[in-house]
Write a protein that holds these residues in place. Structure first.
Motif, PDB file in Angstrom:
ATOM      1  N   THR A 153       0.826  -1.218   0.000  1.00 26.85           N
ATOM      2  CA  THR A 153       0.000   0.000   0.000  1.00 26.85           C
ATOM      3  C   THR A 153       0.857   1.265   0.000  1.00 26.85           C
ATOM      4  O   THR A 153       0.569   2.210  -0.719  1.00 26.85           O
ATOM      5  N   TYR A 154       1.919   1.289   0.805  1.00 23.14           N
ATOM      6  CA  TYR A 154       2.721   2.525   0.933  1.00 23.14           C
ATOM      7  C   TYR A 154       4.074   2.434   0.234  1.00 23.14           C
ATOM      8  O   TYR A 154       4.997   3.168   0.565  1.00 23.14           O
ATOM      9  N   GLN A 155       4.148   1.555  -0.736  1.00 22.83           N
ATOM     10  CA  GLN A 155       5.400   1.324  -1.451  1.00 22.83           C
ATOM     11  C   GLN A 155       5.935   2.594  -2.108  1.00 22.83           C
ATOM     12  O   GLN A 155       7.139   2.781  -2.232  1.00 22.83           O
ATOM     13  N   ASP A 156       5.052   3.476  -2.543  1.00 24.51           N
ATOM     14  CA  ASP A 156       5.476   4.684  -3.266  1.00 24.51           C
ATOM     15  C   ASP A 156       5.474   5.933  -2.391  1.00 24.51           C
ATOM     16  O   ASP A 156       5.752   7.028  -2.885  1.00 24.51           O
ATOM     17  N   ALA A 157       5.148   5.804  -1.118  1.00 26.53           N
ATOM     18  CA  ALA A 157       5.046   6.987  -0.255  1.00 26.53           C
ATOM     19  C   ALA A 157       6.423   7.439   0.211  1.00 26.53           C
ATOM     20  O   ALA A 157       7.381   6.667   0.241  1.00 26.53           O
ATOM     21  N   ILE A 158       6.517   8.716   0.568  1.00 21.34           N
ATOM     22  CA  ILE A 158       7.784   9.272   1.081  1.00 21.34           C
ATOM     23  C   ILE A 158       7.488  10.034   2.365  1.00 21.34           C
ATOM     24  O   ILE A 158       6.536  10.822   2.415  1.00 21.34           O
ATOM     25  N   SER A 159       8.311   9.794   3.386  1.00 22.18           N
ATOM     26  CA  SER A 159       8.085  10.449   4.674  1.00 22.18           C
ATOM     27  C   SER A 159       9.213  11.419   5.005  1.00 22.18           C
ATOM     28  O   SER A 159      10.380  11.142   4.727  1.00 22.18           O
ATOM     29  N   ASP A 160       8.852  12.506   5.636  1.00 18.20           N
ATOM     30  CA  ASP A 160       9.845  13.491   6.055  1.00 18.20           C
ATOM     31  C   ASP A 160      10.651  12.994   7.259  1.00 18.20           C
ATOM     32  O   ASP A 160      11.753  13.474   7.501  1.00 18.20           O
ATOM     33  N   THR A 161      10.093  12.033   7.986  1.00 20.05           N
ATOM     34  CA  THR A 161      10.743  11.614   9.231  1.00 20.05           C
ATOM     35  C   THR A 161      11.176  10.145   9.245  1.00 20.05           C
ATOM     36  O   THR A 161      12.163   9.813   9.908  1.00 20.05           O
ATOM     37  N   SER A 170      10.438   2.098 -19.968  1.00 21.96           N
ATOM     38  CA  SER A 170       9.839   2.577 -21.218  1.00 21.96           C
ATOM     39  C   SER A 170       9.660   4.096 -21.231  1.00 21.96           C
ATOM     40  O   SER A 170       9.478   4.686 -22.285  1.00 21.96           O
ATOM     41  N   LYS A 171       9.714   4.747 -20.065  1.00 21.07           N
ATOM     42  CA  LYS A 171       9.676   6.211 -20.069  1.00 21.07           C
ATOM     43  C   LYS A 171      10.494   6.735 -18.891  1.00 21.07           C
ATOM     44  O   LYS A 171      10.660   6.016 -17.904  1.00 21.07           O
ATOM     45  N   PRO A 172      11.007   7.971 -18.997  1.00 22.27           N
ATOM     46  CA  PRO A 172      11.767   8.483 -17.856  1.00 22.27           C
ATOM     47  C   PRO A 172      10.839   8.752 -16.670  1.00 22.27           C
ATOM     48  O   PRO A 172       9.673   9.106 -16.868  1.00 22.27           O
ATOM     49  N   TYR A 173      11.383   8.569 -15.473  1.00 22.18           N
ATOM     50  CA  TYR A 173      10.582   8.843 -14.269  1.00 22.18           C
ATOM     51  C   TYR A 173      10.710  10.307 -13.873  1.00 22.18           C
ATOM     52  O   TYR A 173      10.949  10.627 -12.725  1.00 22.18           O
ATOM     53  N   CYS A 174      10.588  11.203 -14.837  1.00 22.07           N
ATOM     54  CA  CYS A 174      10.666  12.628 -14.497  1.00 22.07           C
ATOM     55  C   CYS A 174       9.339  13.039 -13.852  1.00 22.07           C
ATOM     56  O   CYS A 174       8.284  12.544 -14.209  1.00 22.07           O
ATOM     57  N   ALA A 175       9.417  13.915 -12.874  1.00 20.15           N
ATOM     58  CA  ALA A 175       8.180  14.363 -12.221  1.00 20.15           C
ATOM     59  C   ALA A 175       8.367  15.771 -11.670  1.00 20.15           C
ATOM     60  O   ALA A 175       9.486  16.186 -11.351  1.00 20.15           O
ATOM     61  N   SER A 176       7.265  16.471 -11.547  1.00 16.55           N
ATOM     62  CA  SER A 176       7.294  17.837 -11.014  1.00 16.55           C
ATOM     63  C   SER A 176       7.097  17.792  -9.496  1.00 16.55           C
ATOM     64  O   SER A 176       6.910  16.725  -8.902  1.00 16.55           O
ATOM     65  N   GLY A 177       7.107  18.972  -8.881  1.00 16.13           N
ATOM     66  CA  GLY A 177       6.872  19.061  -7.445  1.00 16.13           C
ATOM     67  C   GLY A 177       5.492  18.541  -7.040  1.00 16.13           C
ATOM     68  O   GLY A 177       5.310  18.084  -5.910  1.00 16.13           O
ATOM     69  N   LYS A 178       4.559  18.577  -7.969  1.00 19.25           N
ATOM     70  CA  LYS A 178       3.199  18.100  -7.641  1.00 19.25           C
ATOM     71  C   LYS A 178       3.212  16.631  -7.239  1.00 19.25           C
ATOM     72  O   LYS A 178       2.495  16.217  -6.332  1.00 19.25           O
ATOM     73  N   TYR A 179       3.998  15.861  -7.944  1.00 17.66           N
ATOM     74  CA  TYR A 179       4.078  14.434  -7.623  1.00 17.66           C
ATOM     75  C   TYR A 179       4.638  14.244  -6.213  1.00 17.66           C
ATOM     76  O   TYR A 179       4.095  13.488  -5.402  1.00 17.66           O
ATOM     77  N   ILE A 180       5.722  14.946  -5.923  1.00 20.80           N
ATOM     78  CA  ILE A 180       6.356  14.794  -4.603  1.00 20.80           C
ATOM     79  C   ILE A 180       5.398  15.274  -3.512  1.00 20.80           C
ATOM     80  O   ILE A 180       5.287  14.668  -2.447  1.00 20.80           O
ATOM     81  N   ASP A 181       4.668  16.326  -3.807  1.00 20.84           N
ATOM     82  CA  ASP A 181       3.691  16.837  -2.842  1.00 20.84           C
ATOM     83  C   ASP A 181       2.595  15.797  -2.565  1.00 20.84           C
ATOM     84  O   ASP A 181       2.188  15.581  -1.425  1.00 20.84           O
ATOM     85  N   ARG A 182       2.158  15.106  -3.613  1.00 22.01           N
ATOM     86  CA  ARG A 182       1.081  14.118  -3.434  1.00 22.01           C
ATOM     87  C   ARG A 182       1.555  12.929  -2.593  1.00 22.01           C
ATOM     88  O   ARG A 182       0.841  12.436  -1.734  1.00 22.01           O
ATOM     89  N   MET A 183       2.770  12.478  -2.831  1.00 21.96           N
ATOM     90  CA  MET A 183       3.225  11.242  -2.201  1.00 21.96           C
ATOM     91  C   MET A 183       3.897  11.435  -0.845  1.00 21.96           C
ATOM     92  O   MET A 183       4.111  10.474  -0.119  1.00 21.96           O
ATOM     93  N   SER A 184       4.291  12.693  -0.522  1.00 21.06           N
ATOM     94  CA  SER A 184       5.098  12.905   0.679  1.00 21.06           C
ATOM     95  C   SER A 184       4.487  13.956   1.597  1.00 21.06           C
ATOM     96  O   SER A 184       3.509  14.600   1.248  1.00 21.06           O
TER      97      SER A 184
END
Ligand code: FAD
Ligand code: SF4
Length: 518
Positions: A251-259, A421-435
């Protein structure tokens, strides 16, 4: 003839054929050498884990009745190169042959093969490494005739072959992949478990003191060292992961935590890579948890896919494509690495935390490596060699066969989309959603231009614009290029300028070997 059996630092497994078939009285050699500790500035925790694990392994072998020669770094006769030291030991022990398990690194394999060509003893015998699900020969057979190999196809083959999570010829649960259930952001996550604390015996303490003395110039903290250095400790980590973290792993495989540095990840990669655990037993432990009803299928399948799928796949690609792979740079990236990767000095909160956790623990989980430090380097045009040196140095689990395809292929897309098959480029929006980083950052992920705009945003659009030639026709990128096409020239100009100003504000370091880290 008499043979010396050389065991490398990432081959600490009793199951190795060169140990299993060793004739009584054979000398087993383990060598600590400067050359391996220094060719990139390895994190002190990584060096300590490796040396402590080697010393414990040697003691274990002795207890089992093997005759062991162990060269320490402080040994005055030590030749400090693996090949030269092994040959010295062979001569010293009257051995005319050296048996070694095939090394995991192209550079070392070639060096050993070059010695095989020499006519005088000791003669080198390189024996296949049997600790993987898929042999080199099997991987090459699978690759034959494939222009675009895909991990998913390879993974399904190995599922069928091993029977892991299979019901006859069909995947358990009716699907091969449950990724759709595995994208929950950090906000919903329960508190993650903490790692077991390993006891440090006299051997480990001595190694820690040695590393502190000899490698003080390498980036990374030694304090807080808590890596498994024996098979028993590694098994304790495995049991702990299966019981405490595996149920939420998917479930949280893609999540990022500040702590929380580890979240629900296993932190088993280092133990797997140096041979304290086998990939088979790790996958089986996860499958058993599912069978007992203690972990859901999306977690267990997601976890097994990383090991049975990704780990074996990148290894196959590494050997298939080396040595040319290491020189690939298909996006034409030209910069060194931002200085902050070495000193952590950045005001981008997500980047700062990923780097800080790396320095503290010699660990960052996959999404931090891919979507934060990796993504940032991709968007900044960092040269593959510069980024690879960093990943190889700072992580306890870093071995070139797994680091290189992930960094050069998956992160930097420098192989032109061979691996991903594609680069994993992402904007700040992605990081904001996951972290939960952005709330604590001085930048705003919703802004793209202006003083408070998240730098990832303008960099992201700049990246897409610069590489439109190579990426715009990629079916998986069409939607995003559609958005870019619709943007006004004025906005594009403003984004470009925002990104360039930001890039100009960074300090860049040359790749290792060419500059200040040499
Ligand atoms: P978990 O999330 O618990 O995953 C379980 C296991 O699956 C890992 O222990 C690992 O053995 C395997 N695995 C997961 N993802 C991958 C992958 N992409 N490729 C290969 N195996 C995988 N892994 C290394 O072992 N050594 C490296 O040097 C390394 N360098 C990397 C560099 C970059 C830029 C990236 C994006 C990834 C890299 N990885 C590397 C893969 C992955 O990030 C780590 O294996 C993982 O983060 C280790 O933490 P864990 O044991 O908690 O993994
Ligand atoms: Fe990272 Fe941007 Fe979020 Fe700051 S605002 S934490 S730089 S994604």
């Amino acid at each position: 003839s008499k043979s010396l059996r050389l065991v490398l630092g990432d081959q600490l497994s009793l199951t190795l054929p060169i140990l299993q078939n060793a004739p009584p009285g054979a000398t087993i050699a383990l060598c600590e050498v400067e050359e391996e500790g220094r060719y990139v500035p390895h994190h002190p925790q990584k060096i300590a884990m490796m040396l402590a694990a080697m010393r414990h392994f040697a003691a274990d072998l002795r207890q089992r009745g093997y005759r062991v020669h162990y060269s320490t770094l402080d040994d005055p006769d030590n030749r400090h190169s693996l090949i030269a030291e092994a040959e010295r030991l062979a001569r010293r022990h009257g051995c005319d042959e050296i048996h070694v398990t095939r090394p995991g690194e192209w550079r070392l394999l070639k060096a050993m093969e070059a010695r095989q060509a020499q006519l005088h003893p000791p003669r080198w015998h390189i024996v296949e490494d049997t600790r993987f699900f898929c042999s080199h020969r099997d991987f090459e057979a699978w690759m034959e005739g494939r222009k675009r190999p895909r991990m998913e196809d390879f993974y399904r083959l190995l599922r069928r072959r091993t029977g892991l999570l299979m019901d006859g010829n069909a995947p358990i649960g009716g699907q091969w992949n449950f990724d759709r259930d595995n994208r929950a952001p950090i906000d919903d996550a329960p508190p993650p478990p903490s790692l077991p604390r390993h006891r440090q015996d006299a051997v480990t303490r001595e190694v820690l003191a040695l590393v502190e003395r000899r490698f003080a110039d390498h980036v990374g903290r030694l304090e807080g060292f808590n890596w498994p250095v024996t098979r028993r400790q590694a098994l304790a980590d495995l049991r702990h992961f299966v019981a405490q973290a595996l149920p939420a792993f998917g479930t949280y495989q893609d999540a990022i935590s500040d702590t929380a540095p580890y979240l629900f990840h296993s932190r088993l990669s280092a133990a797997l890579n140096i041979g304290l655990l086998s990939p088979g037993e790790v996958c089986e432990a996860a499958q058993d948890a599912w069978q007992r009803g203690e972990a859901p299928l999306n977690a267990v399948e997601g976890f097994i896919r990383q090991i049975l799928g990704w780990r074996e796949y990148v290894r196959g690609i590494y050997w298939h494509r080396m040595p040319a792979y290491k020189r690939e740079n298909q996006l034409g990236a030209t910069r060194g690495l931002p200085q902050c990767y070495w000193d952590g000095d950045t005001d981008l909160r997500c980047l700062q935390r990923a780097i800080e956790m790396t320095h503290d623990n010699a660990y960052a989980h996959h999404i931090q490596r891919l979507m934060v430090t990796g993504n940032f380097a991709l968007l900044c045009d960092v040269r593959p060699a510069a980024l690879c040196d960093w990943y190889l140095a700072v992580y306890a689990d870093a071995c070139e066969w797994v680091e290189l395809p992930n960094t050069l292929g998956m992160v930097l897309h420098a192989d032109g989309g061979y691996l991903g098959s594609k680069p994993y480029c992402a904007s700040g929006k992605y990081i904001d959603r996951m972290s939960d980083h952005c709330a604590q950052c001085r930048y705003d992920p919703r802004q793209s231009v202006g003083e408070n705009a998240c730098p990832f945003n303008a960099l992201y659009w700049r990246f897409l614009e610069r590489h439109a030639d190579q990426l715009a026709d990629n079916p998986r990128m069409r939607v995003i290029y559609g958005t870019l096409d619709k943007m006004s020239a004025h906005k594009r100009q403003a984004l470009r300028q925002q990104a360039d100003t930001f890039l100009d504000s960074l300090t860049w370091t040359p790749p290792y070997g060419q500059g200040q880290h040499a």
